[in-house]
Scaffold this motif. Structure first.
Motif, PDB file in Angstrom:
ATOM      1  N   THR A 148      87.893  56.490  18.343  1.00  0.00           N
ATOM      2  CA  THR A 148      86.959  55.365  18.294  1.00  0.00           C
ATOM      3  C   THR A 148      87.066  54.559  19.587  1.00  0.00           C
ATOM      4  N   TYR A 149      85.913  54.254  20.183  1.00  0.00           N
ATOM      5  CA  TYR A 149      85.896  53.615  21.500  1.00  0.00           C
ATOM      6  C   TYR A 149      85.207  52.252  21.507  1.00  0.00           C
ATOM      7  N   SER A 150      84.964  51.694  20.349  1.00  0.00           N
ATOM      8  CA  SER A 150      84.321  50.387  20.320  1.00  0.00           C
ATOM      9  C   SER A 150      84.607  49.687  19.004  1.00  0.00           C
ATOM     10  N   VAL A 151      84.557  48.357  19.034  1.00  0.00           N
ATOM     11  CA  VAL A 151      84.676  47.539  17.831  1.00  0.00           C
ATOM     12  C   VAL A 151      83.288  46.990  17.510  1.00  0.00           C
ATOM     13  N   PRO A 152      82.650  47.446  16.431  1.00  0.00           N
ATOM     14  CA  PRO A 152      81.302  46.978  16.108  1.00  0.00           C
ATOM     15  C   PRO A 152      81.295  45.523  15.646  1.00  0.00           C
ATOM     16  N   TYR A 153      80.172  44.837  15.879  1.00  0.00           N
ATOM     17  CA  TYR A 153      80.024  43.487  15.349  1.00  0.00           C
ATOM     18  C   TYR A 153      78.679  43.304  14.636  1.00  0.00           C
ATOM     19  N   ASP A 154      77.845  44.345  14.624  1.00  0.00           N
ATOM     20  CA  ASP A 154      76.544  44.269  13.962  1.00  0.00           C
ATOM     21  C   ASP A 154      76.096  45.698  13.677  1.00  0.00           C
ATOM     22  N   MET A 155      75.464  45.901  12.530  1.00  0.00           N
ATOM     23  CA  MET A 155      75.007  47.243  12.187  1.00  0.00           C
ATOM     24  C   MET A 155      73.831  47.147  11.237  1.00  0.00           C
ATOM     25  N   GLY A 156      72.796  47.888  11.500  1.00  0.00           N
ATOM     26  CA  GLY A 156      71.642  47.833  10.612  1.00  0.00           C
ATOM     27  C   GLY A 156      70.670  48.958  10.865  1.00  0.00           C
ATOM     28  N   GLY A 157      69.510  48.857  10.241  1.00  0.00           N
ATOM     29  CA  GLY A 157      68.491  49.882  10.360  1.00  0.00           C
ATOM     30  C   GLY A 157      67.141  49.278  10.686  1.00  0.00           C
ATOM     31  N   VAL A 158      66.270  50.101  11.225  1.00  0.00           N
ATOM     32  CA  VAL A 158      64.920  49.689  11.581  1.00  0.00           C
ATOM     33  C   VAL A 158      63.986  49.912  10.399  1.00  0.00           C
ATOM     34  N   GLY A 159      63.124  48.958  10.166  1.00  0.00           N
ATOM     35  CA  GLY A 159      62.115  49.071   9.115  1.00  0.00           C
ATOM     36  C   GLY A 159      60.970  48.124   9.408  1.00  0.00           C
ATOM     37  N   PHE A 160      60.008  48.061   8.511  1.00  0.00           N
ATOM     38  CA  PHE A 160      58.852  47.190   8.705  1.00  0.00           C
ATOM     39  C   PHE A 160      59.072  45.822   8.066  1.00  0.00           C
ATOM     40  N   TRP A 161      58.990  44.786   8.892  1.00  0.00           N
ATOM     41  CA  TRP A 161      58.931  43.414   8.413  1.00  0.00           C
ATOM     42  C   TRP A 161      57.449  43.092   8.237  1.00  0.00           C
ATOM     43  N   TYR A 162      57.093  42.514   7.095  1.00  0.00           N
ATOM     44  CA  TYR A 162      55.671  42.283   6.849  1.00  0.00           C
ATOM     45  C   TYR A 162      55.414  40.895   6.272  1.00  0.00           C
ATOM     46  N   ASN A 163      54.194  40.432   6.465  1.00  0.00           N
ATOM     47  CA  ASN A 163      53.765  39.114   6.003  1.00  0.00           C
ATOM     48  C   ASN A 163      53.078  39.271   4.655  1.00  0.00           C
ATOM     49  N   LYS A 164      53.726  38.841   3.589  1.00  0.00           N
ATOM     50  CA  LYS A 164      53.207  39.012   2.241  1.00  0.00           C
ATOM     51  C   LYS A 164      51.860  38.316   2.048  1.00  0.00           C
ATOM     52  N   LYS A 165      51.701  37.155   2.660  1.00  0.00           N
ATOM     53  CA  LYS A 165      50.459  36.409   2.504  1.00  0.00           C
ATOM     54  C   LYS A 165      49.292  37.157   3.136  1.00  0.00           C
ATOM     55  N   LEU A 166      49.525  37.758   4.306  1.00  0.00           N
ATOM     56  CA  LEU A 166      48.465  38.508   4.977  1.00  0.00           C
ATOM     57  C   LEU A 166      48.164  39.814   4.242  1.00  0.00           C
ATOM     58  N   PHE A 167      49.181  40.420   3.669  1.00  0.00           N
ATOM     59  CA  PHE A 167      48.955  41.620   2.855  1.00  0.00           C
ATOM     60  C   PHE A 167      48.066  41.275   1.660  1.00  0.00           C
ATOM     61  N   GLU A 168      48.352  40.141   1.041  1.00  0.00           N
ATOM     62  CA  GLU A 168      47.557  39.712  -0.112  1.00  0.00           C
ATOM     63  C   GLU A 168      46.116  39.439   0.310  1.00  0.00           C
TER      64      GLU A 168
END
Length: 432
Positions: A148-168
């Motif tokens: 292991t060559y690094s100490v992580p401080y953040d981890m996540g995944g890519v997805g769609f953030w969406y505006n519920k009001k505009l979807f409606e």
């Protein structure tokens, strides 16, 4: 790369040096070759990062000062550069053969190249206790040949953030689960006079997310692995990914002027989404904080998240996640106090402050209880994933990753065909 730019919103919770030091004590004793406060003379630790926005812009110096207070012989010199400037600076430093004592990394092929050049310290032994407190998936981008060559401080995944009001407003009853339903949602948003998607085309990497995810959904992770092994991106999975992306761009779904817009620049992707001027934004876990920062507005309960849709007939599944995280690595010549400081930076108290700031995802085991509902969805998707793929511009060698970004941007801009993108990336891969 998927960059973790953070929000500039005020970080109101002050760091209590006493509390932080008390929490850190057990781990500090276990990391490094000894007590860094007992050495002879002053030790300066050069730390280069991309913490140009809040909360890390304020939080990191506070944590560094707390460490210095407990270790009078240590001085931590923190230099923060904007993401693209950081990449350029690192390219020059790698060529010189000397990296900062502590530097940010996204792992993958870029880090591997630095390791192969003998520039990065192996943390497997010195930081073993700290690494043992972290989730296995957060460590993956930084592990090679069992080390292991690094100490992580953040981890996540890519997805769609969406505006519920505009979807409606557009009559979209639920987030699309398939690519056909996604394209239909784009059409409905346009019909409702809503910009369907915000995109920072100038930065290129935000557009790369689409090509990468589509290749994963068409061919599954085995198709990506095979392309990497054979240096051939002209396979059906990648060609079809380009064709599907062209289907999307032909609908003209992005905001006006997107090709000259940065991700977090004024009027860019984050600001457009945060201001409620677009229905969706494909982005990593840091998006809500940056959207609020860039627009000065908070979508609050109107903000939702959903995974990248599946492609009809494709081999990939919605549980295969594309993403990554951020970690800190040490140069080969870094003093033992640098490893000691990373242990301090990532103790439980500081991890809680990072996660509750709204800009970071947890890397310590059991820390996801501090997440808000939307980021909890991201964490659940990551924890329940059946496969994981690191950002293409970090997973591949630097020249290949840059070609992916450039070619994808050209396709989105209508200047290249899906076939040309595949040919250009293959050529870059075979030239390594």
């Amino acid at each position: 790369m998927g960059t973790p730019h953070l929000s500039r919103r005020s970080f109101l919770t002050a760091v209590s040096a006493g509390a932080v030091l008390a929490t850190a004590a057990p781990m500090l004793a276990a990391c490094g070759d000894g007590d860094s406060g007992s050495g002879d003379g002053k030790v300066t630790i050069e730390w280069m990062d991309i913490a140009t926005t809040e909360p890390s812009q304020t939080l990191y110096p506070q944590i560094a000062k707390a460490y210095e207070a407990a270790h009078p012989n240590v001085k931590i010199k923190l230099t923060n550069l904007e993401n693209e400037a950081y990449k350029s600076k690192m390219t020059a430093l790698i060529a010189s053969g000397k990296l900062p004592d502590i530097f940010i990394t996204w792992g993958g092929g870029v880090l591997k190249q630095q390791i192969d050049a003998g520039l990065v310290k192996d943390l497997t032994s010195d930081s073993s206790q700290l690494l043992g407190t972290m989730t296995p998936v957060s460590l993956k981008p930084y592990q090679f040949d069992g080390k292991t060559y690094s100490v992580p401080y953040d981890m996540g995944g890519v997805g769609f953030w969406y505006n519920k009001k505009l979807f409606e407003k557009a009559g979209i009853k639920e987030p699309p689960k398939t690519w056909a339903a996604f394209l239909d949602a784009v059409g409905k948003l346009k019909s409702a006079n809503v910009t369907p998607i915000a995109l920072g085309g100038k930065d290129k990497w935000p557009g790369m997310y689409y090509w990468a995810y589509l290749a994963m959904r068409v061919g599954g992770l085995p198709a990506v692995d095979q392309a990497v092994k054979s240096n051939d991106f002209g396979t059906p999975a990648f060609l079809q990914a380009g064709q599907h992306l062209k289907e999307l761009t032909d609908l003209q779904p992005f905001q006006k002027g997107f090709q000259n817009a940065g991700f977090d620049a004024p009027g860019g992707q984050a600001a457009t989404m945060g201001a409620g001027k677009a229905g969706m934004s494909l982005m990593g876990q840091w998006a809500p904080a940056v959207q609020k920062d860039a627009s000065g507005k908070d979508l609050g309960k109107d903000l939702g998240w959903f995974p990248f849709p599946t492609v009809e007939g494709g081999q990939g599944t919605a549980t295969e996640v594309f993403g990554g995280g951020n970690g800190h690595s040490l140069s080969k010549d870094a003093p033992k106090e640098a490893a000691d400081f990373l242990s301090f930076l990532m103790n439980q108290e500081n991890e809680k402050k990072l996660v509750t700031s709204g800009a970071f995802m947890p890397v310590l085991k059991g820390a996801d209880s501090e997440l808000d509902p939307n980021r909890k969805l991201v964490a659940d998707a990551l924890n329940g994933s059946t496969g994981f793929q690191l950002y293409f511009d970090q997973a591949f060698p630097p020249a290949v990753g840059q070609q992916v970004n450039d070619s994808t941007a050209s396709l989105i801009g209508g200047k290249s065909s899906p076939e040309q993108v595949a040919q250009q990336v293959t050529k870059a891969a075979k030239s390594q």
